[in-house]
Scaffold this active site. Structure first.
Site, short mmCIF file in Angstrom:
data_model
loop_
_atom_site.label_atom_id
_atom_site.label_comp_id
_atom_site.label_asym_id
_atom_site.label_seq_id
_atom_site.Cartn_x
_atom_site.Cartn_y
_atom_site.Cartn_z
N GLU A 108 -1.86 -5.60 8.34
CA GLU A 108 -1.14 -4.92 9.42
C GLU A 108 -1.80 -5.16 10.77
OE1 GLU A 108 -0.37 -0.75 8.87
OE2 GLU A 108 0.55 -1.05 6.90
N GLU A 144 8.66 -4.17 10.81
CA GLU A 144 9.05 -2.85 10.27
C GLU A 144 9.54 -1.93 11.37
OE1 GLU A 144 6.34 -1.07 7.48
OE2 GLU A 144 7.43 0.83 7.48
N ASP A 179 0.84 -1.20 0.00
CA ASP A 179 0.00 0.00 0.00
C ASP A 179 0.88 1.26 0.00
OD1 ASP A 179 0.84 -0.08 2.64
OD2 ASP A 179 -1.15 0.06 3.52
O1 KIV Z 1 3.42 -1.05 1.68
C1 KIV Z 1 4.58 -1.50 1.71
O2 KIV Z 1 5.38 -1.29 0.79
C2 KIV Z 1 4.97 -2.27 2.88
C3 KIV Z 1 6.41 -2.62 3.03
C4 KIV Z 1 7.18 -1.43 3.43
C5 KIV Z 1 6.62 -3.76 3.94
O3 KIV Z 1 4.16 -2.56 3.69
#
Ligand code: KIV
Length: 279
Positions: A122, A189, A51
């Site tokens: 998430e 993260e 996202d």
């Molecule tokens: O949206 C994204 O690119 C992510 C990565 C940073 C893990 O969630």
């Protein structure tokens, strides 16, 4: 798994097997057909349709505005460009939080319309029941804990997680709970590297994929635009390694094109269809 012309397809089982063997797992984001093809041919294990498209493709300040429709469109384009890599679609803000039904319906759209093979959700302990339900429906889920950008306003900015005991305990409990409900992997993260190492060691089957979480994760992920230098000037978090700096190369090509068109140097005779030049 082997498909068609001997293409060895990466599956969620590949992630689990690689973790067991101690082989690092490589993941990058992509949002379109052409880049997905390049990643696939280069041998990446998995493509995450993140996202982060909200920021790096659509120019928003954070990941909150990107919609399901937009993410499904990006996912379908990436899937058309890739034969081998595992395609993981990122479930955008409010596509899974409202209810289990909403979560299942939207996760299913990524597989039915986007040809994804897994989704990313998430959240830690608070999202476990949602993730369990999605997995029960046959949809593999990658978890995502640490700094979860959809909650950026709650965090008050991109702050490294796992510095305090309470945060460490929450992250460790969340990781174990995500593995318990069947996540095949999880993104860690912006996490203290020792905490990420401890979490990685504590998990038997769920592979940890780090971004800003140090070297001890089972694999790593970066946003493709960031690692190619296709991002606003000045954006350089400590964890980012820039493998190319494409922005000046692209700018230079565009400037030379403008100059050539203005001066009449483009198109030349070889780039024109005339009776004397039949090609
Ligand atoms: O949206 C994204 O690119 C992510 C990565 C940073 C893990 O969630």
């Amino acid at each position: 798994m082997t498909y068609g012309k001997g293409v060895k397809k990466t599956t969620v089982q590949t992630f689990i097997a690689k973790k067991a063997k101690g082989e690092k797992i490589t993941v990058l984001t992509a949002y379109d057909y052409f880049i997905a093809g390049l990643l696939d041919q280069a041998g990446i294990d998995s493509i995450l349709v993140g996202d982060s498209a909200s920021n790096v493709i659509h120019g928003h300040a954070n990941t909150l505005p990107v919609t399901m429709d937009t993410m499904v469109t990006h996912t379908a384009a990436v899937a058309r460009g890739s034969q081998r890599a595992l395609i993981i679609a990122d479930m955008p803000f409010l596509s899974f939080q409202p209810s289990l039904e909403v979560a299942v319906a939207n996760a299913g759209r990524f597989l039915k319309e986007g040809q994804a093979e897994a989704v990313k959700i998430e959240g830690g302990l608070e999202m476990v029941s949602t993730i369990r339900r999605v997995i029960e429906c046959g949809i593999p889920v990658m978890g995502h804990i640490g700094l979860t950008p959809q909650s950026i306003h709650r965090f008050g900015g991109p702050k490294v997680q796992g510095k305090k005991e309470k945060s460490r305990a929450y992250l460790q409990e969340s990781a174990l709970a995500l593995q318990e409900v069947g996540c095949f992997s999880m993104v860690l993260e912006l996490l203290d590297a020792d905490v990420a190492a401890q979490i990685t060691d504590s998990l038997d089957t769920a592979a940890t994929i780090g971004i800003g979480a140090g070297p001890h994760c089972d694999g790593q992920v970066l946003v493709i635009n960031d690692m190619l230098g296709l991002r606003e000037e000045g954006f350089k978090p400590k964890f980012l390694r820039e493998y190319a700096n494409l922005a000046p190369i692209i700018s230079d090509a565009i400037k030379r094109y403008i100059d050539d068109v203005k001066s009449g140097a483009f198109p030349g005779p070889d780039e024109s269809y005339t009776r004397t030049n039949k090609t």
